[in-house]
Scaffold this motif. Structure first.
Motif, short mmCIF file in Angstrom:
data_model
loop_
_atom_site.label_atom_id
_atom_site.label_comp_id
_atom_site.label_asym_id
_atom_site.label_seq_id
_atom_site.Cartn_x
_atom_site.Cartn_y
_atom_site.Cartn_z
N GLU A 136 -0.76 -3.44 0.77
CA GLU A 136 -0.24 -4.27 -0.31
C GLU A 136 0.80 -5.22 0.24
O GLU A 136 1.21 -6.26 -0.48
CB GLU A 136 0.43 -3.72 -1.44
N PHE A 137 1.29 -5.12 1.59
CA PHE A 137 1.84 -6.21 2.33
C PHE A 137 0.95 -7.00 3.58
O PHE A 137 0.76 -6.09 4.51
CB PHE A 137 2.97 -5.69 3.10
N PRO A 138 0.40 -7.65 3.40
CA PRO A 138 -0.39 -8.29 4.44
C PRO A 138 -0.07 -8.34 5.65
O PRO A 138 0.93 -9.02 5.87
CB PRO A 138 -0.99 -9.72 3.80
N GLY A 139 -0.69 -7.74 6.45
CA GLY A 139 -0.33 -7.78 7.83
C GLY A 139 0.59 -6.50 8.37
O GLY A 139 0.69 -6.13 9.66
N LEU A 140 1.07 -5.88 7.42
CA LEU A 140 1.99 -4.71 7.74
C LEU A 140 1.40 -3.48 8.40
O LEU A 140 1.54 -2.91 9.33
CB LEU A 140 2.88 -4.43 6.50
N GLU A 141 0.12 -3.25 7.70
CA GLU A 141 -0.49 -1.78 8.12
C GLU A 141 -1.26 -2.25 9.51
O GLU A 141 -0.87 -1.32 10.40
CB GLU A 141 -1.64 -1.72 7.05
N GLN A 142 -1.50 -3.36 9.85
CA GLN A 142 -2.05 -3.86 11.14
C GLN A 142 -0.88 -3.53 12.04
O GLN A 142 -1.07 -3.15 13.13
CB GLN A 142 -2.70 -5.00 11.14
N ALA A 143 0.22 -4.03 11.48
CA ALA A 143 1.43 -4.01 12.59
C ALA A 143 1.82 -2.66 12.84
O ALA A 143 2.35 -2.30 14.12
CB ALA A 143 2.77 -4.81 11.98
N VAL A 144 1.68 -1.77 11.97
CA VAL A 144 2.18 -0.46 12.14
C VAL A 144 1.07 0.33 13.27
O VAL A 144 1.63 1.09 13.89
CB VAL A 144 2.24 0.21 10.87
N VAL A 145 -0.14 0.11 12.81
CA VAL A 145 -1.36 0.94 13.39
C VAL A 145 -1.31 0.15 14.95
O VAL A 145 -1.59 1.32 15.86
CB VAL A 145 -2.74 0.56 13.01
N GLU A 146 -0.89 -1.01 15.14
CA GLU A 146 -0.99 -1.49 16.51
C GLU A 146 0.47 -1.52 17.36
O GLU A 146 0.61 -1.97 18.41
CB GLU A 146 -1.41 -2.90 16.50
N LYS A 147 1.37 -0.57 16.36
CA LYS A 147 2.64 -0.44 16.98
C LYS A 147 3.26 -1.95 17.40
O LYS A 147 3.87 -1.94 18.43
CB LYS A 147 2.67 0.46 18.38
N ARG A 148 3.16 -2.90 16.45
CA ARG A 148 3.71 -4.42 16.85
C ARG A 148 5.29 -4.09 16.17
O ARG A 148 5.94 -5.30 16.35
CB ARG A 148 3.05 -5.41 16.37
N CYS A 149 5.45 -3.12 15.55
CA CYS A 149 6.95 -3.10 15.14
C CYS A 149 7.50 -1.72 15.55
O CYS A 149 6.61 -0.58 15.72
CB CYS A 149 7.12 -3.24 13.77
N ASP A 150 8.91 -1.40 15.84
CA ASP A 150 9.44 -0.39 16.29
C ASP A 150 9.80 0.46 15.04
O ASP A 150 9.93 1.67 14.99
CB ASP A 150 10.45 -0.51 17.29
N GLY A 151 10.21 -0.25 13.89
CA GLY A 151 10.68 0.55 12.81
C GLY A 151 10.56 -0.53 11.44
O GLY A 151 10.18 -1.74 11.96
N ILE A 152 10.91 -0.08 10.58
CA ILE A 152 10.88 -0.66 9.06
C ILE A 152 12.08 -0.75 8.34
O ILE A 152 12.63 0.59 8.27
CB ILE A 152 9.55 -0.45 8.26
N ILE A 153 12.45 -1.85 7.92
CA ILE A 153 13.41 -1.75 6.65
C ILE A 153 12.86 -2.13 5.29
O ILE A 153 12.20 -3.27 5.44
CB ILE A 153 14.66 -2.53 6.87
N SER A 154 12.71 -1.33 4.53
CA SER A 154 11.73 -1.56 3.23
C SER A 154 12.75 -1.74 1.99
O SER A 154 13.57 -0.78 1.48
CB SER A 154 10.83 -0.47 2.85
N LEU A 155 12.58 -2.79 1.21
CA LEU A 155 13.17 -3.05 -0.17
C LEU A 155 12.45 -2.44 -1.38
O LEU A 155 12.92 -2.62 -2.36
CB LEU A 155 13.62 -4.52 -0.25
N CYS A 156 11.48 -1.46 -1.06
CA CYS A 156 10.99 -0.82 -2.35
C CYS A 156 10.52 0.44 -1.67
O CYS A 156 10.38 0.81 -0.36
CB CYS A 156 9.78 -1.66 -2.71
N GLN A 157 10.25 1.38 -2.45
CA GLN A 157 9.54 2.75 -2.05
C GLN A 157 8.11 2.63 -1.82
O GLN A 157 7.39 2.24 -2.65
CB GLN A 157 10.03 3.64 -3.38
N PHE A 158 7.66 3.28 -0.77
CA PHE A 158 6.31 3.28 -0.24
C PHE A 158 5.87 4.30 -1.10
O PHE A 158 6.35 5.36 -1.50
CB PHE A 158 6.26 3.35 1.15
#
Length: 345
Positions: A136-158
């Motif tokens: 529901e956050f366009p591009g985020l799932e791909q960034a996670v799977v491809e390890k394009r980010c080291d961590g996340i700060i989220s302003l909502c509960q996943f």
């Protein structure tokens, strides 16, 4: 300033790992890095990838290879490159100055820690999807799977499924938000329920006996327990509508105390209450609400009971908590709390 060139993804990841190693270990000009074999074992990259990453940083002036001696830091700020990449997941901002301010502080603090920010916005309606999936956050799932980010700060509960996917991909996520829901394992919880109870107690001590609560939605009211009689209205217009309902009530049944953690609702409420009663304002209840230390709101009433929040303070708590985990720290307390403090008027 020398500019960076675009690199293959694995080389870029190795380069970021080297930059992060230098930053985390406080290495400065002249300090020696471990041998190549140890760097390969440390970061999990092959010889060619490490060599290409080192070559890139040498061209940018950060590293220096001394023949038959080793690898040294030439300039720890060479190229002004970032090390870690942190994603920031934000609900739809529709009318929310608070969410925009919080996201802005998070990004500023991350940049000050030499982190690159990737920002992702929820594409679905938060009211219909309070626990969103990564998709529901366009591009985020791909960034996670491809390890394009080291961590996340989220302003909502996943959602639970989203949290499981993050865990599977070894991406830590730090939640920052109200205590309306059971919080995620890592995060900063803003004690709104504690504020409400503190505010009610303060209003009672001032002689208020008919106290009501303002909430942005029926769902929010339900999550907070709903112990007080309540009026629901979202944003400034919601406050305006609530004011009309209060003025339509018999005078002897109108509340003499109001609690709201939403300063925007309070602004609309006060503006309407006063404008509709001019030139003689005869009904003005005592109101307990929150002000932002960064903004220092002013209200057209001498019956305010204010509690201060400093958005940058709890943004910093979240950034420090996540980066500590990424550095390999094991904090004893992975859930921090932020409590609003009363302001002496």
């Amino acid at each position: 300033m020398k500019s960076a060139v675009e690199l293959p993804r694995r080389v870029e990841s190795a380069r970021n790992a080297l930059i992060t190693y230098i930053q985390d270990n406080g290495l400065t000009t002249g300090d020696r890095l471990p041998p190549y074999a140890k760097l390969r074992a440390e970061f999990g990259f092959g010889s060619q990838t490490i060599a290409a990453a080192v070559d890139s940083l040498c061209k940018l002036g950060m590293l220096e290879v001394r023949d038959k001696v080793g690898l040294f830091v030439a300039d720890p700020a060479g190229g002004h490159l970032t090390g870690r990449t942190v994603a920031v997941a934000i609900r739809k901002l529709a009318g929310s100055a608070y969410a925009a301010t919080l996201a802005g502080f998070i990004q500023k603090l991350l940049n000050e820690q030499n982190c690159r920010c990737l920002t992702f916005f929820q594409s679905t309606d938060p009211a219909e999807s309070p626990f969103p999936a990564l998709s529901e956050f366009p591009g985020l799932e791909q960034a996670v799977v491809e390890k394009r980010c080291d961590g996340i700060i989220s302003l909502c509960q996943f959602s639970q499924a989203a949290q499981q996917k993050l865990e599977k991909n070894d991406i830590p996520c730090c939640f920052i938000g109200d205590d309306d829901h059971e919080s995620m394992p890592l995060g900063v919880v803003i004690e709104v329920k504690r504020f409400i109870s503190d505010a009610v107690e303060a209003l009672k001590n001032c002689g208020c006996r008919n106290i009501v609560q303002l909430c942005a939605s029926a769902e929010q009211l339900s999550l907070r327990g709903g112990a007080l009689p309540a009026f629901v209205g979202n944003s400034y217009d919601g406050g305006v509508n609530i004011a009309g309902k209060l003025l339509a009530m018999p005078e002897n049944s109108r509340p003499d105390g109001i609690v709201s953690d939403d300063d925007t609702i309070v602004s609309g409420l006060l503006a309407e209450l006063i404008s509709r009663q001019l030139p003689q304002v005869t009904y003005l209840p005592r109101i307990a609400t929150i002000i932002h230390a960064e903004l220092g709101e002013k209200y057209p009433s001498d019956k305010m009971m204010l509690f201060k929040q400093n958005i940058e303070e709890y943004a910093a708590l979240a950034v420090d908590l996540l980066l500590g985990v990424l550095r390999g720290d094991n904090p004893a307390n992975k859930q921090l709390s932020y409590r609003f403090s009363p302001v002496a008027l």
